[in-house]
Scaffold this motif. Structure first.
Motif, mmCIF file in Angstrom:
data_model
loop_
_atom_site.group_PDB
_atom_site.id
_atom_site.type_symbol
_atom_site.label_atom_id
_atom_site.label_comp_id
_atom_site.label_asym_id
_atom_site.label_seq_id
_atom_site.Cartn_x
_atom_site.Cartn_y
_atom_site.Cartn_z
ATOM 1 N N MET A 274 0.832 -1.196 0.000
ATOM 2 C CA MET A 274 0.000 0.000 0.000
ATOM 3 C C MET A 274 0.876 1.258 0.000
ATOM 4 O O MET A 274 0.580 2.236 -0.690
ATOM 5 C CB MET A 274 -0.941 0.005 1.203
ATOM 6 N N ASP A 275 1.971 1.229 0.771
ATOM 7 C CA ASP A 275 2.905 2.355 0.747
ATOM 8 C C ASP A 275 3.467 2.562 -0.657
ATOM 9 O O ASP A 275 3.590 3.697 -1.135
ATOM 10 C CB ASP A 275 4.058 2.102 1.723
ATOM 11 N N ARG A 276 3.819 1.460 -1.321
ATOM 12 C CA ARG A 276 4.398 1.586 -2.659
ATOM 13 C C ARG A 276 3.361 2.080 -3.654
ATOM 14 O O ARG A 276 3.669 2.855 -4.568
ATOM 15 C CB ARG A 276 4.999 0.258 -3.107
ATOM 16 N N TRP A 277 2.117 1.640 -3.497
ATOM 17 C CA TRP A 277 1.040 2.150 -4.342
ATOM 18 C C TRP A 277 0.880 3.654 -4.158
ATOM 19 O O TRP A 277 0.709 4.400 -5.124
ATOM 20 C CB TRP A 277 -0.266 1.424 -4.001
ATOM 21 N N ARG A 278 1.005 4.120 -2.939
ATOM 22 C CA ARG A 278 0.761 5.535 -2.676
ATOM 23 C C ARG A 278 1.854 6.441 -3.236
ATOM 24 O O ARG A 278 1.588 7.608 -3.522
ATOM 25 C CB ARG A 278 0.598 5.769 -1.171
ATOM 26 N N VAL A 279 3.054 5.932 -3.384
ATOM 27 C CA VAL A 279 4.109 6.769 -3.966
ATOM 28 C C VAL A 279 4.351 6.454 -5.434
ATOM 29 O O VAL A 279 4.896 7.288 -6.158
ATOM 30 C CB VAL A 279 5.434 6.648 -3.177
ATOM 31 N N GLY A 280 3.962 5.264 -5.888
ATOM 32 C CA GLY A 280 4.217 4.867 -7.269
ATOM 33 C C GLY A 280 2.991 4.727 -8.130
ATOM 34 O O GLY A 280 3.089 4.622 -9.353
ATOM 35 N N ALA A 281 1.800 4.703 -7.502
ATOM 36 C CA ALA A 281 0.521 4.673 -8.221
ATOM 37 C C ALA A 281 0.367 3.475 -9.145
ATOM 38 O O ALA A 281 -0.271 3.556 -10.187
ATOM 39 C CB ALA A 281 0.320 5.972 -9.001
ATOM 40 N N SER A 312 -10.338 1.652 1.302
ATOM 41 C CA SER A 312 -10.574 3.084 1.100
ATOM 42 C C SER A 312 -9.823 3.593 -0.120
ATOM 43 O O SER A 312 -10.374 4.355 -0.933
ATOM 44 C CB SER A 312 -10.136 3.864 2.345
ATOM 45 N N ASP A 313 -8.566 3.185 -0.266
ATOM 46 C CA ASP A 313 -7.790 3.610 -1.431
ATOM 47 C C ASP A 313 -8.382 3.043 -2.719
ATOM 48 O O ASP A 313 -8.411 3.710 -3.761
ATOM 49 C CB ASP A 313 -6.340 3.151 -1.285
ATOM 50 N N GLN A 314 -8.844 1.802 -2.673
ATOM 51 C CA GLN A 314 -9.464 1.212 -3.859
ATOM 52 C C GLN A 314 -10.720 1.987 -4.258
ATOM 53 O O GLN A 314 -10.945 2.267 -5.444
ATOM 54 C CB GLN A 314 -9.818 -0.261 -3.594
ATOM 55 N N ALA A 315 -11.539 2.345 -3.269
ATOM 56 C CA ALA A 315 -12.755 3.098 -3.564
ATOM 57 C C ALA A 315 -12.432 4.456 -4.174
ATOM 58 O O ALA A 315 -13.089 4.911 -5.115
ATOM 59 C CB ALA A 315 -13.582 3.271 -2.287
ATOM 60 N N SER A 316 -11.400 5.107 -3.638
ATOM 61 C CA SER A 316 -11.005 6.417 -4.149
ATOM 62 C C SER A 316 -10.492 6.322 -5.580
ATOM 63 O O SER A 316 -10.873 7.108 -6.449
ATOM 64 C CB SER A 316 -9.924 7.011 -3.233
ATOM 65 N N ALA A 317 -9.618 5.333 -5.852
ATOM 66 C CA ALA A 317 -9.052 5.177 -7.191
ATOM 67 C C ALA A 317 -10.121 4.774 -8.205
ATOM 68 O O ALA A 317 -10.080 5.203 -9.367
ATOM 69 C CB ALA A 317 -7.930 4.146 -7.165
ATOM 70 N N LEU A 318 -11.081 3.963 -7.788
ATOM 71 C CA LEU A 318 -12.176 3.574 -8.685
ATOM 72 C C LEU A 318 -12.938 4.795 -9.172
ATOM 73 O O LEU A 318 -13.322 4.883 -10.337
ATOM 74 C CB LEU A 318 -13.145 2.647 -7.948
ATOM 75 N N GLN A 319 -13.171 5.728 -8.270
ATOM 76 C CA GLN A 319 -13.922 6.920 -8.642
ATOM 77 C C GLN A 319 -13.183 7.704 -9.725
ATOM 78 O O GLN A 319 -13.799 8.289 -10.616
ATOM 79 C CB GLN A 319 -14.147 7.804 -7.418
ATOM 80 N N ASP A 320 -11.852 7.714 -9.653
ATOM 81 C CA ASP A 320 -11.066 8.468 -10.626
ATOM 82 C C ASP A 320 -10.853 7.708 -11.928
ATOM 83 O O ASP A 320 -10.900 8.299 -13.006
ATOM 84 C CB ASP A 320 -9.689 8.802 -10.039
ATOM 85 N N GLU A 321 -10.601 6.397 -11.845
ATOM 86 C CA GLU A 321 -10.138 5.654 -13.019
ATOM 87 C C GLU A 321 -11.185 4.724 -13.619
ATOM 88 O O GLU A 321 -10.977 4.188 -14.707
ATOM 89 C CB GLU A 321 -8.884 4.857 -12.659
ATOM 90 N N GLY A 322 -12.295 4.492 -12.921
ATOM 91 C CA GLY A 322 -13.331 3.644 -13.474
ATOM 92 C C GLY A 322 -13.045 2.162 -13.306
ATOM 93 O O GLY A 322 -12.079 1.752 -12.654
ATOM 94 N N MET A 323 -13.873 1.334 -13.924
ATOM 95 C CA MET A 323 -13.796 -0.108 -13.722
ATOM 96 C C MET A 323 -12.541 -0.729 -14.315
ATOM 97 O O MET A 323 -12.210 -1.869 -14.034
ATOM 98 C CB MET A 323 -15.031 -0.787 -14.316
ATOM 99 N N GLY A 324 -11.825 0.013 -15.133
ATOM 100 C CA GLY A 324 -10.577 -0.512 -15.665
ATOM 101 C C GLY A 324 -9.419 -0.420 -14.688
ATOM 102 O O GLY A 324 -8.323 -0.912 -14.994
ATOM 103 N N PHE A 325 -9.629 0.163 -13.521
ATOM 104 C CA PHE A 325 -8.551 0.299 -12.541
ATOM 105 C C PHE A 325 -8.051 -1.091 -12.130
ATOM 106 O O PHE A 325 -8.832 -1.926 -11.671
ATOM 107 C CB PHE A 325 -9.054 1.063 -11.327
ATOM 108 N N PRO A 326 -6.743 -1.369 -12.284
ATOM 109 C CA PRO A 326 -6.253 -2.729 -12.013
ATOM 110 C C PRO A 326 -6.112 -3.062 -10.531
ATOM 111 O O PRO A 326 -5.792 -4.209 -10.204
ATOM 112 C CB PRO A 326 -4.872 -2.735 -12.686
ATOM 113 N N GLY A 327 -6.366 -2.110 -9.636
ATOM 114 C CA GLY A 327 -6.119 -2.332 -8.219
ATOM 115 C C GLY A 327 -7.234 -3.012 -7.456
ATOM 116 O O GLY A 327 -7.159 -3.130 -6.228
ATOM 117 N N ILE A 328 -8.318 -3.446 -8.138
ATOM 118 C CA ILE A 328 -9.407 -4.142 -7.444
ATOM 119 C C ILE A 328 -9.435 -5.600 -7.895
ATOM 120 O O ILE A 328 -8.989 -5.933 -9.003
ATOM 121 C CB ILE A 328 -10.776 -3.479 -7.712
ATOM 122 N N PRO A 329 -9.966 -6.496 -7.063
ATOM 123 C CA PRO A 329 -10.024 -7.913 -7.451
ATOM 124 C C PRO A 329 -10.998 -8.151 -8.599
ATOM 125 O O PRO A 329 -12.003 -7.446 -8.731
ATOM 126 C CB PRO A 329 -10.485 -8.613 -6.173
#
Length: 775
Positions: A274-281, A312-329
């Protein structure tokens, strides 16, 4: 063009009105993949345009930024190079920019990725450097400088506690650092830098090697090394330490047997990822973090907290990137797509609802566990109070049985219920820890309730509840003042914002008398003291203070309040840069106040100053800004006021043109009626000055059109219709049309409920019917 700076007036061709539409397809509208678009662009493009297109793939496509990149990376090239890129079939104009005053472009699907494949890491670092300098100049040093953070990640050293991933939801709770509140919204236009920086890092990061992990068979040794590496990363920000921790923990999970050590490794791996996701996206890091703890047996309280943060981070990123966001199962993506087939935006909301529910469940479990540390419970409680407010807003925005929040039948009831749930979490957290910041956050929840009950909240309500609003506002004041009365560790910026919130709460709790006014002014003065050298906070404090004094003047008519309002607004104008998006609104408010003071005191100097400030406001407003017609109307009114003070005829011509533009730009019949009525007044003044029949005829026309728009509005515009009819009657009298003027006066009299206005109309009717008027 080009580097020569020379130009030639010429025509490439002529187009007549009877020419048929072109049959040649528009390249940007063709169904072509990104690679083919880039090849089609590169074949005829100049070498400079090719390089510029690659560089632009790493920055937000805002015109000032594009020009900056061209100047910095291709010095000496001219506007023709940028034109090649803009017209090369790679871009489209964006409609979803977060800055309504800005123009932004986006690459067509697949194009940016194809261009970034040609971008070197060294060029990306240089581009991030130039963009970070632009962000600092444009937005100041107090905002998160996303390009600077991305550049630091590429160099392998980030500042501890900083993160690239933008928090689109009001939930900013670092796992290992201090708890912060929602803070202030990011300035319009800044989010674009976060989005593009994250995209570039994701694609460049795939090419960059990760730190190697030494071979060690013992799971205990690997786990301790990973803990040490993660601790060094948290202290020093070296991303190689974070990579080493991730690699070591992955090895632990391959060799450790089920048990406490394996559980600890999985929890720490999730935290590191999660730390690496937050700095490397990189969304893959966030998905792997979820997989590490999703069904973890024997998960600890800290593990539950980390899992909630991941959701929480997954929910936030989904709102920005849509269903194509690779960070959700994948199973969540498939379920959401089935719940809302053929509607991606709805599918996003269904997926977010699940993630927010899971985050709420884990945060609540940590907060309720009395054996957990007070520190961890405070972190969970603070996250939970923001999360529950967010769930309230999410459910209120998509109510009904077919939405993701089926229980949200009544949007306001749902939102208010979740504000109370957030208050429960805040109260428990205060009892656990007694933190000043949590108490301030609880005050803000009470303030949100007060606004909602007053009909000023985030969710539309049919009617206000004054008593409940005042009670909630009083509770907010109690929480704020319990912290502000004491000397404590609350930072000055937080203290400033808390005093600003006190001023809002007093406004909602009081009765709008002089005592309330004094309390609000006192709170704003204390807020500015705490703001120190922070210009953004000083601007907010003074802008609010100016509005308070202006409202006091409108209520009491006290000249002193008007003077203070003008002085305060002028001090705000001096604090703002010319390119600050807040400046036009402040100039407008100050100009209107000066216009009022010029009227009261026959002040020519104030009349001149009002015109100058309102002219700057209009000039600083973009053509598609919905405020432009209103600012033109106010500038026209200031010109009328200056004509009355200085008798310069050009002011009337300026006012006439401005009102014509305001009418053309307005869409609401109510405002069209208002602007046309004032244009009729200008025409009357021109007739009085020049004695021309043409201006009297125009006055009749403008008043007639004003009355037609007022009739469109129905009973709500009775008073506006009466005023337009009175104006038309005056203009008809100027033309000697007494009979039609009398009919207008009589209709206006039937419409108006204002006794004083009605008396004036009766006098006009009596004058016309007594035979004193011309036939």
């Amino acid at each position: 063009s080009g580097a020569t700076g020379q130009s030639l007036v010429a025509a490439a061709g002529w187009v007549r009105a009877d020419h048929p539409a072109s049959s040649v397809p528009v390249r940007a509208a063709e169904d072509v993949d990104g690679a083919e678009r880039v090849r089609a662009f590169l074949r005829p493009a100049s070498p400079e345009a090719r390089r510029l297109a690659v560089y632009l793939s790493a920055v937000p496509l805002q015109l000032p930024v594009m020009q900056l990149v061209q100047h910095a990376m291709l010095a000496g090239s001219g506007p023709d190079v940028l034109s090649e890129v803009l017209l090369g079939g790679l871009l489209r104009r964006a409609s979803d920019t977060d800055d309504p005053q800005g123009v932004r472009y986006r690459f067509l699907p697949g194009v940016a990725t194809e261009l970034r494949a040609r971008l070197t890491v060294e060029d990306a670092e240089l581009l991030f450097k130039h963009c970070s300098e632009y962000v600092e100049r444009r937005f100041g040093r107090s905002v998160r400088n996303f390009p600077a953070l991305a550049g630091a990640f590429l160099r392998g050293a980030v500042s501890p506690g900083e993160q690239l991933v933008p928090a689109s939801d009001p939930l900013v709770v670092p796992v290992g650092g201090p708890v912060t509140g929602p803070g202030t919204a990011e300035p319009p236009g800044l989010r674009a830098f976060a989005e593009v920086s994250a995209e570039v890092l994701r694609e460049l990061g795939a090419r960059m090697p990760r730190a190697a992990v030494g071979r060690a068979a013992d799971a205990g040794v690997l786990l301790e090394r990973a803990r040490d590496a993660h601790a060094r990363y948290r202290a020093e920000g070296q991303t190689r330490d974070l990579d080493a921790a991730v690699g070591g923990l992955r090895r632990v999970l391959t060799v450790a047997r089920p048990g406490e050590r394996r559980t600890q490794a999985a929890e720490l791996l999730a935290e590191c990822l999660m730390d690496r996701w937050r700095v490397g996206a990189d969304g893959d890091d966030l998905r792997e973090a979820w997989e590490a703890v999703a069904d973890l047996r024997g998960v600890s309280g800290h593990g539950r907290f980390v899992r909630a943060m991941i959701c929480s981070d997954q929910a936030s990123a989904l709102q920005d990137e849509g269903m194509g966001f690779p960070g959700i199962p994948d199973d969540l993506r498939d379920w959401a797509a089935g719940a809302a087939p053929r509607n991606e935006r709805a599918a996003v909301e269904f997926a977010r609802a699940v993630l927010l529910y899971l985050a709420d469940r884990d945060f609540a479990a940590v907060l309720a566990t009395e054996t957990e540390s007070a520190r961890l419970r405070r972190y969970a409680g603070t996250a939970l109070l923001h999360l529950r407010r967010l769930i309230g807003l999410a459910g209120a925005s998509r109510p009904g049985p077919h939405g993701p929040h089926a229980a949200a039948a009544d949007p306001q009831e749902w939102y208010v219920a979740h504000l109370y749930r957030a208050l429960d979490a805040a109260t428990t957290t205060v009892e656990v820890d007694g933190s000043e910041r949590v108490r301030v956050e609880r005050g803000r929840l009470w303030l949100a309730l007060a606004r909602q009950f007053a009909g000023q909240g985030a969710v539309a309500s049919a009617a206000g509840d004054t008593d409940r609003s005042r009670d909630a506002a009083a509770s907010a004041i109690e929480d704020f003042m319990a912290v502000l009365r004491e000397e404590n560790a609350l930072p000055d910026t937080e203290r400033c914002r808390a005093w600003l919130d006190v001023s809002s709460a007093v406004d909602l709790a009081g009765t709008q008398d002089d005592r309330d006014h004094s309390l609000i002014v006192h709170a704003l003065e204390r807020a500015e003291e705490a703001a120190g050298d922070d210009d953004d906070l000083r601007v907010e404090c003074r802008t609010r203070a100016a509005h308070v004094h202006w409202e006091s003047y409108e209520r009491t008519g006290a000249p002193a309040s008007l003077d203070v309002a003008v002085d305060t607004w002028e001090s705000v104008v001096r604090l703002l840069r010319e390119d600050d998006p807040r400046l036009p609104a402040v100039l407008t408010d100050c100009g209107v106040a000066l216009r009022e003071r010029a009227d009261r005191r026959d002040g020519t100097q104030d009349a001149h100053r009002a015109v100058n400030l309102l002219r700057r406001a209009v000039d600083g407003t973009l053509p598609d800004d919905p405020e432009l017609p209103h600012r033109r109307y106010k500038l026209a009114d200031a010109h009328i006021g200056r004509f009355e003070a200085a008798h310069v005829l050009s002011d009337l011509y300026e006012a006439d043109w401005l009102l014509g533009e305001a009418v053309r730009g307005a869409e609401d019949p109510q405002y069209q009626a208002l602007f046309l009525m004032h244009r009729g007044i200008v025409a009357e003044l021109l007739h009085a000055r020049l004695g021309t029949v043409d201006h009297a005829e125009r006055a009749v026309e403008y008043y007639t059109r004003s009355s037609e728009h007022a009739r469109e509005e129905g009973p709500a515009a009775r008073e506006a219709l009466a005023l337009a009819l009175q104006g038309r009657a005056r203009a008809r009298e100027l033309l000697g049309r007494s009979r039609t003027a009398l009919a207008d006066y009589r209709e206006a009299l039937r419409l108006t409920p204002d006794a004083e206005f009605a008396e004036r109309l009766r006098a006009d009717i009596a004058r016309l019917t007594s035979g004193t008027a011309d036939a």
